[in-house]
Design a protein around this motif. Structure first.
Motif, PDB file in Angstrom:
ATOM      1  N   GLU A  27     -29.570-105.325 -29.784  1.00  0.00           N
ATOM      2  CA  GLU A  27     -29.035-104.075 -29.163  1.00  0.00           C
ATOM      3  C   GLU A  27     -27.775-104.399 -28.551  1.00  0.00           C
ATOM      4  O   GLU A  27     -27.143-105.688 -28.421  1.00  0.00           O
ATOM      5  CB  GLU A  27     -30.001-103.674 -28.113  1.00  0.00           C
ATOM      6  N   THR A  28     -26.968-103.398 -28.759  1.00  0.00           N
ATOM      7  CA  THR A  28     -25.730-103.135 -27.649  1.00  0.00           C
ATOM      8  C   THR A  28     -25.935-102.601 -26.571  1.00  0.00           C
ATOM      9  O   THR A  28     -26.383-101.499 -26.564  1.00  0.00           O
ATOM     10  CB  THR A  28     -24.812-102.568 -28.379  1.00  0.00           C
ATOM     11  N   ILE A  29     -25.619-103.321 -25.449  1.00  0.00           N
ATOM     12  CA  ILE A  29     -25.899-102.590 -24.053  1.00  0.00           C
ATOM     13  C   ILE A  29     -24.543-102.617 -23.363  1.00  0.00           C
ATOM     14  O   ILE A  29     -24.013-103.594 -23.178  1.00  0.00           O
ATOM     15  CB  ILE A  29     -26.708-103.752 -23.252  1.00  0.00           C
ATOM     16  N   ALA A  30     -24.532-101.296 -22.855  1.00  0.00           N
ATOM     17  CA  ALA A  30     -23.189-101.031 -22.040  1.00  0.00           C
ATOM     18  C   ALA A  30     -23.534-101.023 -20.759  1.00  0.00           C
ATOM     19  O   ALA A  30     -24.568-100.349 -20.384  1.00  0.00           O
ATOM     20  CB  ALA A  30     -22.551 -99.561 -22.663  1.00  0.00           C
ATOM     21  N   ILE A  31     -22.616-101.859 -20.054  1.00  0.00           N
ATOM     22  CA  ILE A  31     -22.756-102.125 -18.488  1.00  0.00           C
ATOM     23  C   ILE A  31     -21.673-101.450 -17.475  1.00  0.00           C
ATOM     24  O   ILE A  31     -20.553-101.930 -17.682  1.00  0.00           O
ATOM     25  CB  ILE A  31     -23.360-103.376 -18.054  1.00  0.00           C
ATOM     26  N   TRP A  32     -21.882-100.462 -16.842  1.00  0.00           N
ATOM     27  CA  TRP A  32     -20.965-100.118 -15.817  1.00  0.00           C
ATOM     28  C   TRP A  32     -20.901-100.583 -14.458  1.00  0.00           C
ATOM     29  O   TRP A  32     -21.993-100.533 -13.951  1.00  0.00           O
ATOM     30  CB  TRP A  32     -21.059 -98.438 -15.573  1.00  0.00           C
ATOM     31  N   GLU A  36     -27.945-108.523 -28.374  1.00  0.00           N
ATOM     32  CA  GLU A  36     -26.606-108.995 -29.364  1.00  0.00           C
ATOM     33  C   GLU A  36     -25.468-108.775 -28.618  1.00  0.00           C
ATOM     34  O   GLU A  36     -24.518-110.035 -28.806  1.00  0.00           O
ATOM     35  CB  GLU A  36     -26.652-108.528 -30.804  1.00  0.00           C
ATOM     36  N   ARG A  37     -25.014-107.688 -28.128  1.00  0.00           N
ATOM     37  CA  ARG A  37     -23.805-107.341 -27.706  1.00  0.00           C
ATOM     38  C   ARG A  37     -23.869-106.869 -26.309  1.00  0.00           C
ATOM     39  O   ARG A  37     -24.741-105.876 -25.878  1.00  0.00           O
ATOM     40  CB  ARG A  37     -22.853-106.328 -28.426  1.00  0.00           C
ATOM     41  N   VAL A  38     -22.908-107.201 -25.331  1.00  0.00           N
ATOM     42  CA  VAL A  38     -22.796-106.421 -24.000  1.00  0.00           C
ATOM     43  C   VAL A  38     -21.365-105.882 -23.925  1.00  0.00           C
ATOM     44  O   VAL A  38     -20.476-106.647 -24.064  1.00  0.00           O
ATOM     45  CB  VAL A  38     -23.469-107.456 -22.739  1.00  0.00           C
ATOM     46  N   ILE A  39     -21.318-104.913 -23.582  1.00  0.00           N
ATOM     47  CA  ILE A  39     -19.941-104.180 -23.142  1.00  0.00           C
ATOM     48  C   ILE A  39     -20.097-104.013 -21.689  1.00  0.00           C
ATOM     49  O   ILE A  39     -20.535-103.035 -21.146  1.00  0.00           O
ATOM     50  CB  ILE A  39     -19.690-102.819 -23.880  1.00  0.00           C
ATOM     51  N   ALA A  40     -19.082-104.486 -21.145  1.00  0.00           N
ATOM     52  CA  ALA A  40     -18.835-104.578 -19.645  1.00  0.00           C
ATOM     53  C   ALA A  40     -17.935-103.646 -19.255  1.00  0.00           C
ATOM     54  O   ALA A  40     -16.509-103.930 -19.601  1.00  0.00           O
ATOM     55  CB  ALA A  40     -18.853-105.939 -18.995  1.00  0.00           C
ATOM     56  N   ALA A  98     -19.413-114.919 -19.498  1.00  0.00           N
ATOM     57  CA  ALA A  98     -20.937-114.940 -19.939  1.00  0.00           C
ATOM     58  C   ALA A  98     -20.941-114.369 -21.263  1.00  0.00           C
ATOM     59  O   ALA A  98     -22.261-114.243 -22.020  1.00  0.00           O
ATOM     60  CB  ALA A  98     -21.605-113.681 -19.048  1.00  0.00           C
ATOM     61  N   GLY A  99     -20.024-113.897 -22.175  1.00  0.00           N
ATOM     62  CA  GLY A  99     -20.002-113.515 -23.365  1.00  0.00           C
ATOM     63  C   GLY A  99     -20.004-111.901 -23.520  1.00  0.00           C
ATOM     64  O   GLY A  99     -19.992-111.417 -24.662  1.00  0.00           O
ATOM     65  N   ALA A 100     -19.452-111.153 -22.627  1.00  0.00           N
ATOM     66  CA  ALA A 100     -19.459-109.755 -22.853  1.00  0.00           C
ATOM     67  C   ALA A 100     -18.299-109.650 -23.193  1.00  0.00           C
ATOM     68  O   ALA A 100     -17.170-110.007 -23.027  1.00  0.00           O
ATOM     69  CB  ALA A 100     -19.812-109.258 -21.391  1.00  0.00           C
ATOM     70  N   GLU A 101     -18.269-108.354 -24.011  1.00  0.00           N
ATOM     71  CA  GLU A 101     -16.952-107.780 -24.324  1.00  0.00           C
ATOM     72  C   GLU A 101     -16.693-106.599 -23.189  1.00  0.00           C
ATOM     73  O   GLU A 101     -17.509-105.910 -22.606  1.00  0.00           O
ATOM     74  CB  GLU A 101     -17.028-106.949 -25.592  1.00  0.00           C
ATOM     75  N   THR A 102     -15.418-106.636 -22.788  1.00  0.00           N
ATOM     76  CA  THR A 102     -15.053-105.913 -21.615  1.00  0.00           C
ATOM     77  C   THR A 102     -13.970-104.903 -21.912  1.00  0.00           C
ATOM     78  O   THR A 102     -13.057-104.932 -22.784  1.00  0.00           O
ATOM     79  CB  THR A 102     -14.283-106.768 -20.452  1.00  0.00           C
ATOM     80  N   LEU A 103     -14.163-103.744 -20.945  1.00  0.00           N
ATOM     81  CA  LEU A 103     -13.288-102.569 -21.131  1.00  0.00           C
ATOM     82  C   LEU A 103     -12.874-102.342 -19.624  1.00  0.00           C
ATOM     83  O   LEU A 103     -13.602-102.165 -18.691  1.00  0.00           O
ATOM     84  CB  LEU A 103     -14.026-101.358 -21.659  1.00  0.00           C
ATOM     85  N   ASP A 104     -11.396-102.172 -19.441  1.00  0.00           N
ATOM     86  CA  ASP A 104     -10.980-101.558 -18.288  1.00  0.00           C
ATOM     87  C   ASP A 104     -10.680-100.106 -18.089  1.00  0.00           C
ATOM     88  O   ASP A 104      -9.801 -99.683 -19.045  1.00  0.00           O
ATOM     89  CB  ASP A 104      -9.514-102.377 -17.986  1.00  0.00           C
ATOM     90  N   PHE A 105     -11.345 -99.300 -17.438  1.00  0.00           N
ATOM     91  CA  PHE A 105     -11.465 -97.901 -17.243  1.00  0.00           C
ATOM     92  C   PHE A 105     -10.237 -97.353 -16.931  1.00  0.00           C
ATOM     93  O   PHE A 105     -10.164 -96.298 -17.333  1.00  0.00           O
ATOM     94  CB  PHE A 105     -12.819 -97.339 -16.684  1.00  0.00           C
ATOM     95  N   ARG A 106      -9.174 -98.299 -16.431  1.00  0.00           N
ATOM     96  CA  ARG A 106      -7.610 -97.581 -16.233  1.00  0.00           C
ATOM     97  C   ARG A 106      -6.860 -97.651 -17.177  1.00  0.00           C
ATOM     98  O   ARG A 106      -5.935 -97.108 -17.426  1.00  0.00           O
ATOM     99  CB  ARG A 106      -7.182 -98.303 -14.942  1.00  0.00           C
TER     100      ARG A 106
END
Length: 389
Positions: free
Chosen positions: A187-192, A211-215, A229-237
């Motif tokens: 799965e792809t899990i998104a974490i805020w 399989e993927r974590v989007i942080a 930890a292996g997460a792909e990251t997004l900066d909300f700004r």
């Protein structure tokens, strides 16, 4: 004894308070060797949690050595080294018997007050308002533990405080957030939120087979720790989170979304978050649920929204039409810590995770009030504070 106390919005103090005493035969008293400041403690500091009284001892992440045991407590003995769950549970009621320890029917002496706010009362909690029992918290030299023959878990020799302290709250909470996502593998899990709970959720999601974590966050140190930890990251700004997740998932959305932020989402992250902040400031609202709205929109059809961030009251303008028309499942709870403890202690012993990776600051109780502000303001690279009474 010395303890951290609340005296109004933004006013945390280290002062002398009465020593705890055995009040029931199942009690114990522990000498606190380590305790921590939790992100949900910041909600107390900021005046977001109702039912606080000036002088209340705060804190719900602690561990230490048993120094006194009630006459009916056959589980513990003086000298035992234990971690104390933040949920206080009797072990005997309907909910405890089913493993829903945070729904305990007996441990909140102020249950009638909670019922007026929420319909039913959850379990009592350490250091978290008189609505949830008014129990003195664990940011202190000593703490009384009710139902101590149910809650505390004994720590094997050779394990450091730093390895096991977070069994009290943030590791079980982060793990529960991932567990709620029904991860089967791939799965792809998104974490805020990449604070301490979010960091535990990231690693737990991978342990469970994601399989993927989007942080998602904006603090550089937190995003860096998530990437480690292996997460792909997004900066909300820097990016539109909905558009970015749509692109990363080829338009499907994340299989599950974890809200590890809760009531105090950034008040400048979007137009709706600005409105939320104005409503709270003018007493027209109780919470700022921007993250929850975004998680709902970013979740794929028939996906899961897992909510582990703290909310206290009534949430405004939640896109429930989106949720029902797309078949979303919502999972949420105050963590039934005792349910998870044996499994998570085993993971630490087996080397699958060392929760101490989040610690950035260690100090004495007297430095606690200043470190509350450092943690809240995300200064000095602060991710997690441990205090040593």
């Amino acid at each position: 004894m010395k303890a951290i106390t609340w005296h109004g919005k933004g006013d945390m103090r280290c002062e002398t308070v009465p020593d705890p005493k055995i009040e029931d035969g199942r009690d114990c008293i522990i000498k606190v060797t380590s305790c921590a400041i939790c992100g949900s403690d910041l909600h107390i500091m900021d005046g977001m949690i109702p039912g606080m009284e000036r002088g209340d001892v705060v804190g719900h992440e602690c561990m230490g050595e048993v120094v006194e045991v009630g006459k009916d407590n056959k589980k513990l003995k003086v000298g035992d080294r234990v971690v104390v769950p933040f949920t206080i549970s009797c072990g005997e009621c309907f909910f405890c018997q089913k493993g829903f320890f945070s729904g305990c029917e007996r441990s909140n002496p102020n249950a009638k007050v909670a019922e007026k706010l929420w319909g039913h009362s959850p379990a009592g909690l350490f250091g978290y308002s008189h609505i949830l029992g008014g129990f003195p918290g664990g940011q202190a030299e000593y703490v009384r533990v009710p139902y101590a023959d149910v809650g505390p878990i004994k720590i094997p020799e050779g394990m450091t405080d730093e390895q096991v302290l977070f069994l009290s709250d943030i590791f079980p909470t982060g793990f529960m957030g991932a567990d709620f996502c029904n991860i089967q593998g791939g799965e792809t899990i998104a974490i805020w939120g990449c604070g301490p709970v979010g960091q535990m959720a990231i690693r737990s999601a991978f342990i469970l087979g994601a399989e993927r974590v989007i942080a998602i966050d904006t603090v550089p140190e937190r995003l860096a720790l998530a990437r480690a930890a292996g997460a792909e990251t997004l900066d909300f700004r820097e990016v539109d989170i909905y558009d970015a997740i749509q692109e990363m998932t080829k338009g499907r959305g994340a299989d599950a979304c974890i809200d590890a932020v809760g009531t105090e989402a950034d008040g400048t992250a979007s137009f709706d978050s600005v409105i939320d902040r104005i409503k709270v400031a003018t007493f027209m609202g109780t919470d700022r649920p921007h993250v929850l709205r975004q998680a709902i929109h970013c979740c794929r059809n028939f996906g899961t929204v897992s909510i582990i961030g703290v909310y206290g009251g009534l949430l405004d303008k939640i896109p429930f039409g989106s949720a029902i028309n797309r078949g979303l499942t919502f999972r949420m709870a105050q963590t039934p810590v005792q349910h998870y403890l044996p499994r998570l202690l085993g993971m630490i012993q087996d080397g699958k995770i060392d929760p101490s990776f989040v610690i950035t600051h260690t100090a004495g109780l007297e430095d606690g009030p200043d470190l509350y502000k450092t943690f809240r303001d995300k200064k000095d690279g602060c991710i997690k504070v441990v205090l040593k009474p």
